[in-house]
Scaffold this active site. Sequence first.
Site, PDB file in Angstrom:
ATOM      1  N   ASP A   1     -10.933   3.200   4.069  1.00 59.11           N
ATOM      2  CA  ASP A   1     -11.307   1.674   4.201  1.00 59.11           C
ATOM      3  C   ASP A   1     -12.879   1.838   4.024  1.00 59.11           C
ATOM      4  O   ASP A   1     -13.374   0.485   3.798  1.00 59.11           O
ATOM      5  CB  ASP A   1     -10.809   0.994   5.456  1.00 59.11           C
ATOM      6  CG  ASP A   1      -9.589   0.278   5.089  1.00 59.11           C
ATOM      7  OD1 ASP A   1      -9.322  -0.122   4.348  1.00 59.11           O
ATOM      8  OD2 ASP A   1      -8.810   0.220   6.252  1.00 59.11           O
TER       9      ASP A   1
ATOM     10  N   LYS B   1       0.685  -1.390  -0.076  1.00 62.88           N
ATOM     11  CA  LYS B   1      -0.085  -0.092  -0.006  1.00 62.88           C
ATOM     12  C   LYS B   1       0.850   1.198  -0.120  1.00 62.88           C
ATOM     13  O   LYS B   1       0.692   2.042  -0.627  1.00 62.88           O
ATOM     14  CB  LYS B   1      -0.972  -0.027   1.331  1.00 62.88           C
ATOM     15  CG  LYS B   1      -1.954  -1.299   0.890  1.00 62.88           C
ATOM     16  CD  LYS B   1      -2.931  -1.313   2.429  1.00 62.88           C
ATOM     17  CE  LYS B   1      -3.911  -2.403   2.223  1.00 62.88           C
ATOM     18  NZ  LYS B   1      -4.473  -2.590   3.330  1.00 62.88           N
TER      19      LYS B   1
ATOM     20  N   GLN C   1      -4.293  -1.332   9.647  1.00 57.28           N
ATOM     21  CA  GLN C   1      -4.415  -2.426   8.991  1.00 57.28           C
ATOM     22  C   GLN C   1      -5.106  -3.832  10.193  1.00 57.28           C
ATOM     23  O   GLN C   1      -4.654  -3.653  11.299  1.00 57.28           O
ATOM     24  CB  GLN C   1      -3.018  -3.343   8.624  1.00 57.28           C
ATOM     25  CG  GLN C   1      -2.874  -4.461   7.684  1.00 57.28           C
ATOM     26  CD  GLN C   1      -3.547  -4.425   6.444  1.00 57.28           C
ATOM     27  OE1 GLN C   1      -3.758  -3.406   5.814  1.00 57.28           O
ATOM     28  NE2 GLN C   1      -3.961  -5.496   6.045  1.00 57.28           N
TER      29      GLN C   1
HETATM   30  N1  GUN Z   1      -6.948  -6.479   6.241  1.00 59.35           N
HETATM   31  C1  GUN Z   1      -7.575  -7.197   5.135  1.00 59.35           C
HETATM   32  N2  GUN Z   1      -8.171  -6.465   4.472  1.00 59.35           N
HETATM   33  C2  GUN Z   1      -7.909  -5.274   4.943  1.00 59.35           C
HETATM   34  C3  GUN Z   1      -8.370  -3.922   4.223  1.00 59.35           C
HETATM   35  O1  GUN Z   1      -9.014  -3.896   3.041  1.00 59.35           O
HETATM   36  N3  GUN Z   1      -8.006  -2.747   5.177  1.00 59.35           N
HETATM   37  C4  GUN Z   1      -7.656  -3.086   6.408  1.00 59.35           C
HETATM   38  N4  GUN Z   1      -7.599  -1.994   7.049  1.00 59.35           N
HETATM   39  N5  GUN Z   1      -7.185  -4.053   6.617  1.00 59.35           N
HETATM   40  C5  GUN Z   1      -7.432  -5.239   6.069  1.00 59.35           C
END
Ligand code: GUN
Length: 289
Positions: free
Chosen positions: A125, A58, A102
């Site tokens: 998100d 990311k 995350q």
């Molecule tokens: N863990 C797995 N997928 C995601 C996501 O799209 N965002 C976040 N913050 N954590 C995750």
Amino acid sequence: MDQDMTEAIIIDGVLLSKHLREDVSKRAAALTAMGRTPGLAVVLVGDNPASAVYVRNKVKACEQHGLSSTLDRLPATVTEAELLSRIRQMNEDPAVHGILVQLPLPGHIDSHKVIETIASEKDVDGFHVANAGALMTGRPQFRPCTPYGVMKMLKAYDIPVAGKHAVVIGRSNIVGKPMALLLLEAGATVTICHSKTADLSFHTKSADIVVAAVGKRNVVTGDMLKRGATVIDVGMNKNDEEKLCGDIDFPSVNRVAGHVTPVPGGVGPMTITMLLVNTLESAERAAQM
Ligand code: GUN
């Protein structure tokens, strides 16, 4: 040609991402020219190796497309209060347009509380209750990245959704539930299946679109599908050789489906692309463009 010799059209998430990311780069440059570079703040708690890889990808994607990013790596022992206090600082920081913590978080931290502490206008998100509610009531601000990416894939490949039967397998807040809402918004008749569903193939056999978001290998096989169905694989699993694989049995699905997403190279890159889009749009809103 023998029917069993046909192969599905591969939905290329890398290629589609490339097109979308070119647009992100241009718009990010326009914001930078105004002194308003879009910024994403990423928080990783603990040392889950898969999470570390996702987070690194990311941050790297931000660097490659003209967004600024920060990564806070906090130890697994961090207290909930410390994490919440860090998020509140980010909420106040005008250089931060997106905040991503995350998931999953260590057991002693209440992830709901963490998500609700993120300012909803920075919740790229789309997990905050305000954003989940906005999506449910048809006025989305941020669409959760993975389901948003899936909708872009369906659109790019001219796969009709309105009036079609879509089966979503999985009911997580991250993928399953928002995926069902986006398909519903687009006019599909939606069935949500999950671990307690009695007869999964009863549902998938009548589906025009199947989205597998379970986190388990071989959940969908070719014999569970209607010929020509579109199959979207959100899974990220490891096979016996420790190689990345999805939730579907690709060889058998490929012989029956009309369109299918590969793993890797399908939904994964699209998720990160939509995170860039959400962060960029947040910065554009902050700049009132
Ligand atoms: N863990 C797995 N997928 C995601 C996501 O799209 N965002 C976040 N913050 N954590 C995750």
